[in-house]
Scaffold this active site. Structure first.
Site, PDB file in Angstrom:
ATOM      1  N   GLU A 281       0.839  -1.207   0.000  1.00 33.15           N
ATOM      2  CA  GLU A 281       0.000   0.000   0.000  1.00 33.15           C
ATOM      3  C   GLU A 281       0.873   1.255   0.000  1.00 33.15           C
ATOM      4  O   GLU A 281       0.737   2.147   0.842  1.00 33.15           O
ATOM      5  CB  GLU A 281      -0.970  -0.007   1.187  1.00 33.15           C
ATOM      6  CG  GLU A 281      -2.012  -1.115   1.076  1.00 33.15           C
ATOM      7  CD  GLU A 281      -3.150  -1.003   2.083  1.00 33.15           C
ATOM      8  OE1 GLU A 281      -3.109  -0.099   2.949  1.00 33.15           O
ATOM      9  OE2 GLU A 281      -4.089  -1.824   2.006  1.00 33.15           O
TER      10      GLU A 281
ATOM     11  N   GLU B 257      -5.014  -8.765  -0.432  1.00 38.80           N
ATOM     12  CA  GLU B 257      -5.838  -8.431   0.728  1.00 38.80           C
ATOM     13  C   GLU B 257      -7.281  -8.337   0.265  1.00 38.80           C
ATOM     14  O   GLU B 257      -7.587  -7.557  -0.637  1.00 38.80           O
ATOM     15  CB  GLU B 257      -5.419  -7.119   1.382  1.00 38.80           C
ATOM     16  CG  GLU B 257      -4.132  -7.183   2.176  1.00 38.80           C
ATOM     17  CD  GLU B 257      -3.858  -5.910   2.981  1.00 38.80           C
ATOM     18  OE1 GLU B 257      -4.830  -5.278   3.448  1.00 38.80           O
ATOM     19  OE2 GLU B 257      -2.672  -5.564   3.138  1.00 38.80           O
TER      20      GLU B 257
ATOM     21  N   TYR C 140     -11.842  -4.581   0.002  1.00 37.57           N
ATOM     22  CA  TYR C 140     -12.558  -5.042   1.190  1.00 37.57           C
ATOM     23  C   TYR C 140     -14.056  -4.822   1.028  1.00 37.57           C
ATOM     24  O   TYR C 140     -14.490  -3.827   0.445  1.00 37.57           O
ATOM     25  CB  TYR C 140     -12.074  -4.296   2.438  1.00 37.57           C
ATOM     26  CG  TYR C 140     -10.725  -4.751   2.941  1.00 37.57           C
ATOM     27  CD1 TYR C 140     -10.607  -5.859   3.768  1.00 37.57           C
ATOM     28  CD2 TYR C 140      -9.566  -4.068   2.587  1.00 37.57           C
ATOM     29  CE1 TYR C 140      -9.368  -6.282   4.234  1.00 37.57           C
ATOM     30  CE2 TYR C 140      -8.320  -4.481   3.048  1.00 37.57           C
ATOM     31  CZ  TYR C 140      -8.234  -5.589   3.871  1.00 37.57           C
ATOM     32  OH  TYR C 140      -7.007  -6.012   4.330  1.00 37.57           O
TER      33      TYR C 140
END
Length: 512
Positions: free
Chosen positions: A194, A316, A260
């Protein structure tokens, strides 16, 4: 709700329009070309909350049963899951982690403050040797995330040498001094994490130059070959992907992506267990939106890399709800049937795009976000998400079989539309076909008709994951509310496999 075609119009004629919900699937075994990489079912362990300390690691002197310091119950559960790859040490933690603090005699390792997650003090008793030895014991590939944000090129280069060099070199000899003579095999190396945010707040152009520099000095030693992964975009940042594909290109083997299922980054994200049906269906729409996001990133990658040499690594993903009330460690959340469906539907999406997606890593393996396992003292609980990964492990390294699917849909808020059925079909190396089916509908069963032209099915067996309520979960007081059971409501009739799929259920069938 109305009938809508998801893939093929060819099956409309055979669709039953009875009052009961129904779905029709046609599996094209002759079109199976892509292998589903086992790494699609990867895990992620960050130094966050109690994922490492109290989750994976308790130390050799703990009164909690352990194998060389690793929690025995957690280790056994992960071994059963056939974890193919494990990412470590972060996450945001990776870009503040200095690996030399975590090697050598444990009593001599300096303590550190985890500034990213709660300001807790860590004793560094779980470091490089402990992680790589764990991966060896589990039989999984390690995925190391390197420190680009606060580290140096020299530091990361020396880490690679320490882990993978068999030579008579300073770092290889330091490893030997620390009790490990033979180098480990380390395939996956993340160059930062990130970098647009917690990994340095960089621009894509600046990070591209940094990647080129860092990756130059992360060398292949002996017969170890690194698969170098660049820090990629978050969600909808298509410009980041465009810049990296243009400026880095073939210098990277993979490009990461984070996504997410979360209600928002400000304020409450909502309870993990106390939610409405509307909340549930919204979550299904949000998790399925990853497919459009993936397609857009893939389109950009295809523009610069039409031969698909650079893999897309969704390292992720998962749900992100509010931390459990009273939880003592960061990002500890419960895990309900809703999370199980997010897992199954998302894995179905990944399986459809393995021509470009080569790895994914759900966040995270123990005690953090959408975890496989929860621990409290000496107790351990397996979550509904764990059972989804257990059911889906049959698809690892199997041949993906394309499907046509017709099912009902439901409209939800934010102009999303959610199909009420999802599926993956694959054929393993022994020629056995496995079909995973998810009935997203909360209240009604579905009759699923599955056609497999050219295949004669003589025997059907299966497992089912379901519960009375979509909000159900496994607690330490009641650990077996949501568990796998045998499924017997599948039979062959006139060459068609008929499946009676209960409401809010996930099933994996084995066909012989």
């Amino acid at each position: 709700m109305k009938k809508e075609i998801l893939v093929s119009a060819l099956l409309v004629a055979s669709m039953s329009l009875s009052a009961q919900k129904s779905a029709v699937i046609r599996i094209h075994t002759e079109q199976g070309k892509q292998i589903i990489p086992k790494e699609i079912y990867g895990q992620f362990a960050e130094h966050l909350g109690s994922c490492i300390y109290g989750g994976l690691w308790v130390g050799e002197n703990s009164d909690i049963p352990n194998i060389k310091g690793y929690r025995k119950d957690v280790f056994d559960a992960l071994k059963e899951l056939k974890v193919p790859v494990l990412r470590w040490p972060g996450g945001c933690f990776a870009d503040e982690y200095h690996w030399m603090d975590g090697i050598g005699p444990k009593e001599s390792r300096p303590k550190m403050v985890n500034n990213n997650w709660g300001g807790v003090v860590e004793d560094n008793s779980f470091g490089t040797n402990e992680f790589l030895n764990l991966c060896e014991m589990l039989g999984c590939e390690p995925y190391i995330s390197g420190n680009v944000g606060s580290g140096s090129v020299e530091e990361l280069a020396k880490w690679v040498e320490y882990m993978t060099s068999e030579g008579d070199s300073p770092m290889a000899n330091l490893r030997r001094k620390n009790g490990r003579d033979k180098a480990w095999k380390v395939k996956f190396l993340g160059v930062g994490n990130e970098s647009w945010g917690c990994g340095g707040s960089m621009t894509a152009e600046y990070y591209s130059d940094l990647y080129r520099r860092y990756s130059t000095y992360c060398r292949n030693y002996d017969d170890n070959r690194l698969f170098k992964i660049a820090s990629g975009a978050s969600d909808y940042d298509y410009n980041w992907t465009d810049v990296l594909m243009k400026d880095v290109g073939a210098r990277m083997n993979g490009l990461s992506l984070h996504y997410y299922t979360v209600t928002g980054w400000n304020g409450s994200k909502g309870s993990a267990t106390n939610f409405s049906k509307d909340d549930y269906y919204w979550a299904m729409g949000k998790c399925l939106e990853i497919e459009n996001v993936i397609k857009k990133h893939i389109d950009i990658m295809d523009k610069y890399d039409p031969k698909k040499n650079v893999g897309l690594m969704v390292d992720e993903w998962g749900t992100w709800w509010d931390q459990e009330p009273g939880a003592k460690t960061a990002l500890y959340q419960q895990n309900s049937m809703r999370d199980a469906f997010v897992a199954s539907l998302t894995l179905d999406v990944f399986n459809r795009h393995t021509d470009r997606i080569k790895m994914t890593n759900i966040a995270q393996v123990v005690n953090v976000l959408q975890s496989m396992i929860l621990t409290k003292g000496k107790e351990m609980v397996l979550t509904p998400t764990y059972y989804v990964f257990d059911m889906y492990k049959v698809h690892q390294d199997a041949t993906y079989l394309p499907i046509d699917l017709i099912c009902d849909k439901v409209s939800v808020r934010d102009n999303r539309t959610v199909p009420l059925m999802s599926a993956t079909a694959s054929k393993d190396k022994e020629g056995i076909i496995h079909i995973s089916l998810s009935n997203v509908e909360t209240d009604e069963s579905q009759e699923v008709s599955i056609e497999i032209p050219g295949v004669t099915v003589n025997q059907v067996s299966g497992q089912i994951l379901t519960s009375k309520n979509i909000t159900d979960y496994n607690s330490f007081e009641h650990p077996n509310v949501v568990v796998l059971k045998d499924f017997k409501d599948a039979k062959v009739s006139k060459g068609v496999l008929k499946v009676e799929l209960p409401a809010k259920s996930i099933v994996t069938l084995t066909l012989k």
